[in-house]
Design a protein around this motif. Structure first.
Motif, PDB file in Angstrom:
ATOM      1  N   TYR A 110       1.859   2.522  -1.914  1.00 22.59           N
ATOM      2  CA  TYR A 110       2.984   2.856  -1.056  1.00 22.59           C
ATOM      3  C   TYR A 110       4.196   2.023  -1.468  1.00 22.59           C
ATOM      4  O   TYR A 110       4.101   0.821  -1.668  1.00 22.59           O
ATOM      5  CB  TYR A 110       2.654   2.554   0.408  1.00 22.59           C
ATOM      6  N   THR A 111       5.342   2.681  -1.603  1.00 21.22           N
ATOM      7  CA  THR A 111       6.581   1.965  -1.855  1.00 21.22           C
ATOM      8  C   THR A 111       7.314   1.683  -0.552  1.00 21.22           C
ATOM      9  O   THR A 111       8.280   0.950  -0.518  1.00 21.22           O
ATOM     10  CB  THR A 111       7.493   2.784  -2.790  1.00 21.22           C
ATOM     11  N   SER A 112       6.886   2.310   0.508  1.00 23.45           N
ATOM     12  CA  SER A 112       7.398   2.047   1.854  1.00 23.45           C
ATOM     13  C   SER A 112       6.306   2.499   2.806  1.00 23.45           C
ATOM     14  O   SER A 112       5.204   2.830   2.380  1.00 23.45           O
ATOM     15  CB  SER A 112       8.703   2.821   2.101  1.00 23.45           C
ATOM     16  N   SER A 113       6.623   2.540   4.095  1.00 26.51           N
ATOM     17  CA  SER A 113       5.624   2.993   5.047  1.00 26.51           C
ATOM     18  C   SER A 113       5.391   4.495   4.953  1.00 26.51           C
ATOM     19  O   SER A 113       4.470   5.012   5.563  1.00 26.51           O
ATOM     20  CB  SER A 113       6.056   2.621   6.471  1.00 26.51           C
ATOM     21  N   SER A 114       6.236   5.199   4.190  1.00 27.77           N
ATOM     22  CA  SER A 114       6.153   6.656   4.158  1.00 27.77           C
ATOM     23  C   SER A 114       5.853   7.241   2.782  1.00 27.77           C
ATOM     24  O   SER A 114       5.286   8.317   2.690  1.00 27.77           O
ATOM     25  CB  SER A 114       7.471   7.267   4.666  1.00 27.77           C
ATOM     26  N   TYR A 115       6.243   6.560   1.703  1.00 26.17           N
ATOM     27  CA  TYR A 115       6.159   7.137   0.372  1.00 26.17           C
ATOM     28  C   TYR A 115       4.993   6.547  -0.419  1.00 26.17           C
ATOM     29  O   TYR A 115       4.764   5.339  -0.395  1.00 26.17           O
ATOM     30  CB  TYR A 115       7.459   6.908  -0.399  1.00 26.17           C
ATOM     31  N   LEU A 116       4.304   7.389  -1.124  1.00 22.73           N
ATOM     32  CA  LEU A 116       3.163   6.974  -1.938  1.00 22.73           C
ATOM     33  C   LEU A 116       3.375   7.449  -3.368  1.00 22.73           C
ATOM     34  O   LEU A 116       3.589   8.640  -3.610  1.00 22.73           O
ATOM     35  CB  LEU A 116       1.874   7.579  -1.391  1.00 22.73           C
ATOM     36  N   THR A 117       3.360   6.549  -4.316  1.00 22.74           N
ATOM     37  CA  THR A 117       3.400   6.926  -5.721  1.00 22.74           C
ATOM     38  C   THR A 117       2.031   6.672  -6.339  1.00 22.74           C
ATOM     39  O   THR A 117       1.402   5.638  -6.067  1.00 22.74           O
ATOM     40  CB  THR A 117       4.474   6.143  -6.498  1.00 22.74           C
ATOM     41  N   ILE A 118       1.574   7.597  -7.158  1.00 24.03           N
ATOM     42  CA  ILE A 118       0.261   7.494  -7.797  1.00 24.03           C
ATOM     43  C   ILE A 118       0.472   7.583  -9.306  1.00 24.03           C
ATOM     44  O   ILE A 118       0.843   8.638  -9.834  1.00 24.03           O
ATOM     45  CB  ILE A 118      -0.683   8.611  -7.334  1.00 24.03           C
ATOM     46  N   SER A 119       0.244   6.475  -9.988  1.00 24.40           N
ATOM     47  CA  SER A 119       0.375   6.452 -11.446  1.00 24.40           C
ATOM     48  C   SER A 119      -0.804   7.172 -12.090  1.00 24.40           C
ATOM     49  O   SER A 119      -1.939   7.083 -11.604  1.00 24.40           O
ATOM     50  CB  SER A 119       0.437   5.009 -11.950  1.00 24.40           C
ATOM     51  N   SER A 120      -0.517   7.897 -13.164  1.00 26.09           N
ATOM     52  CA  SER A 120      -1.552   8.604 -13.940  1.00 26.09           C
ATOM     53  C   SER A 120      -2.414   9.482 -13.044  1.00 26.09           C
ATOM     54  O   SER A 120      -3.638   9.512 -13.173  1.00 26.09           O
ATOM     55  CB  SER A 120      -2.423   7.596 -14.695  1.00 26.09           C
ATOM     56  N   PHE A 121      -1.774  10.199 -12.131  1.00 27.12           N
ATOM     57  CA  PHE A 121      -2.505  11.154 -11.298  1.00 27.12           C
ATOM     58  C   PHE A 121      -3.203  12.184 -12.190  1.00 27.12           C
ATOM     59  O   PHE A 121      -4.323  12.622 -11.901  1.00 27.12           O
ATOM     60  CB  PHE A 121      -1.546  11.843 -10.335  1.00 27.12           C
ATOM     61  N   LEU A 122      -2.532  12.578 -13.253  1.00 24.51           N
ATOM     62  CA  LEU A 122      -3.126  13.452 -14.269  1.00 24.51           C
ATOM     63  C   LEU A 122      -3.428  12.636 -15.509  1.00 24.51           C
ATOM     64  O   LEU A 122      -2.592  11.844 -15.960  1.00 24.51           O
ATOM     65  CB  LEU A 122      -2.162  14.591 -14.629  1.00 24.51           C
TER      66      LEU A 122
END
Length: 225
Positions: free
Chosen positions: A2-14
């Motif tokens: 999570y970069t904040s309480s709302s946003y989620l980034t996922i590295s190498s999802f693919l």
């Protein structure tokens, strides 16, 4: 993460194999005007191309993306998916963008949209501009992630795709109805699950982790729909 309480980034999802499968499928894909899938005011500000959902390439890519979702623990634990809307595979060429809009609260067969997801299918160096921009109470947030990375964000916020100045931007976008409607509750469950996972990595018999797991299960049971 999570970069904040709302946003989620996922590295190498693919992974590399999945990205290659998608790239090969894209060579035979059929695209059409993206306005066909926009509603109300969004249609006026949408300027992109989307892969025809009836072509073979779309079916191939859809299956690759769903497989990635099923195998990604971070996505499952953070979003807690109940229903997933079919992906839109989009292409933005020069001078294309998607102006400020808010996602429809209901899609398909009256599926509530809680979380939007954008998966980046080509390198950020392949195009200039084209950032995903989200309005938040603390200021606007820009995303232009690496090939194969993904970002999840709440459907409640205004957002846009900035105009592509040069090159091509390729993404896959979907919307998810979560088992847990409230974003703050999902975030709390995800935080607890991360601690549980770390404790079990150290010791599979960790008693504190088991107590936390019990609390996580009870909270999920209380909040899920």
């Amino acid at each position: 993460m999570y970069t904040s309480s709302s946003y989620l980034t996922i590295s190498s999802f693919l992974n590399e194999e999945q990205l290659e499968q998608i790239a090969q499928a894209q060579t035979t894909a059929i695209y059409e005007d993206g306005k066909h899938t926009a509603r109300d005011g969004a249609r006026e500000v949408k300027n992109n191309q989307q892969m025809n959902t009836g072509c073979t390439a779309y079916s191939t890519i859809q299956q690759v993306l769903l497989t990635a979702m099923n195998h990604n623990g971070v996505f499952r634990n953070a979003v807690l998916p109940k229903n997933i809307y079919p992906f839109l595979i989009s292409k933005y060429t020069q001078q294309m963008g998607y102006g400020w809009h808010v996602d429809s609260p209901l899609m398909g067969n009256m599926m509530r949209t809680d979380v939007a997801m954008t998966i980046f299918l080509n390198d950020p160096e392949d195009y200039e501009g084209g950032e995903l921009e989200l309005q938040s109470s603390t200021g606007n947030v820009l995303y232009k992630l690496k090939k194969g990375d993904a970002v999840c964000y709440p459907c409640t916020q205004l957002h846009q795709v900035r105009e592509v100045v040069d090159g091509e931007r390729h993404v896959a976008v979907t919307w998810i109805q979560s088992l847990v409607k409230v974003a703050e509750q999902r975030k709390l469950l995800f935080d607890i699950q991360q601690v549980i996972d770390k404790l079990f990595m150290q010791d599979r018999q960790n008693l504190e982790a088991k107590f936390l797991q019990q609390s996580h299960s009870n909270l999920l049971r209380m909040w899920c729909e």
